[in-house]
Write a protein that holds these residues in place. Structure first.
Motif: not given
Length: 257
Positions: A98, A142-143, A139
């Motif tokens: 991340r 999240r991503d 991350e």
């Protein structure tokens, strides 16, 4: 040849030659004769000699390449060790990190004066040359999600997200301005973020993180840095050489407080 052999067994030999606390030496049977084998310094010498004379040999080719896709979440010691060992067995894992730098707590928790970033990069580059792919600034959660990784064909996922959270003392005033966790301070310091710690700094604790925080704080320019420890100097869990180095640099110590 010694350096190549070390790399086959140890995924982070350059790192270990500098920051390992070598517990194995206290158990070394040679100590019953005269002194334990200085395994940490021997590794450091062998790897530094190799680096100064052309660098590592070509990475060994695995017996057979495997097509199974493996994702490694986190590029800290656990993730790097996993990726290294998988690559030696023929896998080509992908490491997701991340942060924008690789190494996890090796890069964000250990000050550069103890572990120069170019030395950490030597170990990471060797692992990269084994066929490991690194993706920074990604991350998981999240991503990209675990389900998405599965959909992309990753059959196994190793989670090595580390321990980046400091331990709270649970005392009044802990949330006041100017009070910061040691791990958080070291991370911000490593990333070059403004710490704004002022001219008089108190470090609570007596472990190696406290020594790193104190010595790193000293390098930002405060007038005084004082370590406050509740027990005696002899009871401090930090390595004796770290305590001595901090003291020689000007860090003050107050015990039984």
């Amino acid at each position: 040849e010694a350096a190549d052999l070390i790399r086959m067994r140890n995924p982070l030999p350059v790192v270990c030659g500098r920051v390992c606390y070598h517990r194995c030496e206290s158990e070394c049977n040679r100590g019953f004769v005269d002194e334990p084998v200085a395994i940490q310094h021997l590794k450091r010498f062998a790897l530094d000699w190799q680096s100064e004379h052309g660098g590592p040999s070509s990475p060994p080719a695995p017996r057979a390449l495997r097509q199974d896709k493996v994702a490694v979440i986190g590029s800290g010691p656990g993730g790097l060790a996993c990726a290294h060992d998988l690559a030696l067995r023929g896998y080509r894992p992908t490491v997701f990190e991340r942060e924008t730098v690789l190494g996890g707590m090796l890069a964000l928790g250990i000050p550069e004066y103890r572990l120069p970033r170019e030395k950490l990069a030597e170990d990471i580059e060797f692992i990269r040359n084994l066929g490991v792919e690194f993706r920074v600034g990604v991350e998981v959660g999240r991503d990209v999600t675990l389900d998405q990784l599965r959909a992309e064909g990753y059959q196994s996922i190793f989670i090595g997200t580390g321990a980046h959270q400091g331990l709270a003392l649970g005392i009044p005033g802990e949330s006041l301005g100017g009070v910061v966790q040691g791990v958080s301070f070291l991370r911000r310091h490593a990333l070059g973020l403004q710490s704004g710690i002022g001219q008089n700094v108190a470090v609570i604790g007596g472990g190696n993180t406290a020594m790193d925080a104190a010595r790193s704080a000293l390098r930002t320019g405060p007038r005084h840095v004082t370590v406050l420890y509740s027990r005696t100097r002899a009871e401090m869990p930090a390595a004796p050489e770290e305590i001595a180095d901090a003291e020689s640099e000007g860090v003050r110590f107050t015990f039984l407080i």
